[in-house]
Design an enzyme around this catalytic site. Sequence first.
Site, PDB file in Angstrom:
ATOM      1  N   CYS A  25      -8.732  84.226  50.774  1.00 45.56           N
ATOM      2  CA  CYS A  25      -7.715  83.257  51.165  1.00 45.56           C
ATOM      3  C   CYS A  25      -6.593  83.267  50.127  1.00 45.56           C
ATOM      4  CB  CYS A  25      -8.347  81.877  51.256  1.00 45.56           C
ATOM      5  SG  CYS A  25      -7.161  80.592  51.623  1.00 45.56           S
TER       6      CYS A  25
ATOM      7  N   CYS B 278      -6.478  79.599  48.328  1.00 51.18           N
ATOM      8  CA  CYS B 278      -7.458  79.081  47.370  1.00 51.18           C
ATOM      9  C   CYS B 278      -8.360  80.149  46.762  1.00 51.18           C
ATOM     10  CB  CYS B 278      -8.296  77.980  48.009  1.00 51.18           C
ATOM     11  SG  CYS B 278      -9.506  78.596  49.183  1.00 51.18           S
TER      12      CYS B 278
ATOM     13  N   CYS C  81     -10.577  79.920  56.484  1.00 44.10           N
ATOM     14  CA  CYS C  81     -11.109  79.719  55.149  1.00 44.10           C
ATOM     15  C   CYS C  81     -12.002  78.486  55.183  1.00 44.10           C
ATOM     16  CB  CYS C  81      -9.981  79.518  54.145  1.00 44.10           C
ATOM     17  SG  CYS C  81     -10.600  79.068  52.509  1.00 44.10           S
TER      18      CYS C  81
ATOM     19  N   CYS D  40     -10.574  75.644  52.365  1.00 46.37           N
ATOM     20  CA  CYS D  40      -9.335  74.847  52.360  1.00 46.37           C
ATOM     21  C   CYS D  40      -8.722  74.645  53.742  1.00 46.37           C
ATOM     22  CB  CYS D  40      -8.306  75.470  51.411  1.00 46.37           C
ATOM     23  SG  CYS D  40      -7.501  76.938  52.062  1.00 46.37           S
TER      24      CYS D  40
ATOM     25  N   ASP E 246       0.770 108.628  45.016  1.00 51.75           N
ATOM     26  CA  ASP E 246      -0.654 108.379  44.805  1.00 51.75           C
ATOM     27  C   ASP E 246      -1.406 108.643  46.113  1.00 51.75           C
ATOM     28  OD1 ASP E 246      -3.116 107.454  44.104  1.00 51.75           O
ATOM     29  OD2 ASP E 246      -2.504 105.369  43.814  1.00 51.75           O
TER      30      ASP E 246
END
Lengths: 231, 451
Positions: free
Chosen positions: B197, B200, B219, B222, B344
Amino acid sequence: MLNLYADRGNVQTLLRRCEWRGLHAHVTPVRRHDEVRLRDYHLVLIGGGSDREQALVAEALRRRRREWKAAVEDGLPVLAVCGGYQLLGEYYQLPDGTKVPGLELLDLVTTAGRPRLIGNIAIESPEVGTVVGFENHGGRTVHRHAPLGTVLRGHGNNGRDGYEGVRYRNVVGTYIHGPLLPKNPRLADFLLSLAAAYAGVAVDFPPLDDELEWAAHRAFLTRHAGVRGPR
Amino acid sequence: MRLTGRRATSFPGLVALRLSPSLLGRLGRQLKKCIVVTGTNGKTTASRLLAAILAAQDPQEPPDAWIHNAEGANLAQGVVSALLEHTDWRGRLQWTRAVLEIDEATLPRVAHDLPVQWVVVTNVFRDQLDRYGELDTTVRKILEGIRDMQATVLLNADDPLSRYIGLTAGRPAVYYGMERGMAKPPERETMRDGTLCLRCGRPLRYEGFFYGQLGVYECPACGFARPSPDFMGEYDGASLRVTGGGAPARFQLPVRGVFNAYNALAAIAMARLQGVPDSAVEEALRRYRGPLGRMQVYGTDPASVLNLVKNPAGCDTVLETLCGEDVDKVLCIAINDLAADGRDVSWLWDADFERIPERGRAVLCVTTGLRAEDMALRLKYAGYPTGRLEVVPDPDAALDRSLEAARAHGVPVVHVLATYTALYPMAEALRRRAAAAEPAPARAAREGERP
């Protein structure tokens, strides 16, 4: 959680190289709120992540700092890459001066810097020969231990002293990903032999057919660590 | 400058920007209507679909009455190029409406120069990390850009990172998403961005996934959760049913795969927000031709299909589609690591190439490009047998080898996957081989039609 820069590739390389030799290995992914008993394991991998994720991991791991310290002193093999490498030290200092505390396993500190050190890297290690890969880090690391190797091309720990990574007891810390292990089979087998010795299992590591591994390793060295190509 | 051909899409703008840094602002200010499409994956397809739909509204107008930066030329230079193309010698824009595809890192840099009324965010996936630093940077760049605009934002409800943008951008937000019945439980533990999340830091709980990190999430700590979409899509593999912003309607799609259904849904949702009738949408979808490297079929012997791959999420959707085809095939994978590809190549290890040995039915894999060896190594560790793996660094030779092996095995298709800088050379090589494979009478007849 610290599994950003293709750290899956490192796990897969270790697993396959055991499997090809008829050895059994189990991998346990560790989540942030998992309780880990370090003595149940023979090799620990800590990968990289964003600053936010890294701070969350540091906070969770610090609660078991003593257990970590004891295990490392006892010879637990640890491979720590990028963010995980920084986490082994005392702190990571953010651009605003705040120090995010690390695990304090090594005498090592990291300070955020600009620009980010990004690009292909090749180093020479006394233990495993050339190691090649890619680096991408804002942090500048200095420590009082032996390095993993000396920089042939690229930036390394801090872009100044010509060293890359850290070696302490059975700990290997490095900024090199790409991922690290597939193209560096000697380093992969070195870690596996450390793990076997730590586990107290008497096994030998017969050589594997590493033609593709070395082809990738050589192609990289020719293109990047030799004279700069026409690009 | 046009003589240099289609690959020079960003070039005129680069010269102009160097001469006059305020050019984008001077041209941009003249726009009366400006819709911006950004996000990690799908912005080229979504913005092209949208431009085609908007242009189909009024058949009296020429097809370029909406200014659009085609072919992924989505940095500041590309936007200036597109505007310059429609500017007269006094510096005035001939048309004053635009649909612009803008790179997420460029968004904050052009936000002040364009009077943007609408922003579409397709999704936020891991993409070329060495260019932008880290993932959280992408979210921050998009937020920065949007905060500087007086715009309404159209967002992907199924993407937790997009939802976070909607909650924190401080702009009015409208959401599109797929019917929750389409979500499926994950097949295997693969790396998914944003599984924590953003508010949070706790792990998100998923009821099901559509693809990548897109799914029905919440979530538990929260209350951060997938919003109920204002525009709901239901995709059956060929057509998309859209509910919201008008009567429910079903549209035949000119593009394949769930990821493209999302792109179409974003475009149709925006079209409905602009009041475009369904008939114009249908007409535009019928006539649409996709951008290069999105499942193009070439009449080589045997047939080949060309796809762009550039990051794990996009690559996984391509792999999912081609492994879903239950026929034997030859794969030719071209990996470069030049600036436009991302230097990369570690992303190859986050893409789910394990699908190929599991159920890809690939009789041979030929790897090519500057990172041919890295790609071969990736397939080896994915469990693909090395005896059926060939490294041919030269792309032309690799293509010939793939087609020849496919003929020898009696295999009906060669799938070509290429990173950005390998895509144009591969497309050109395929086009030449398709032309050579075409029976002489057919070619003569076709050439005879042209003056």
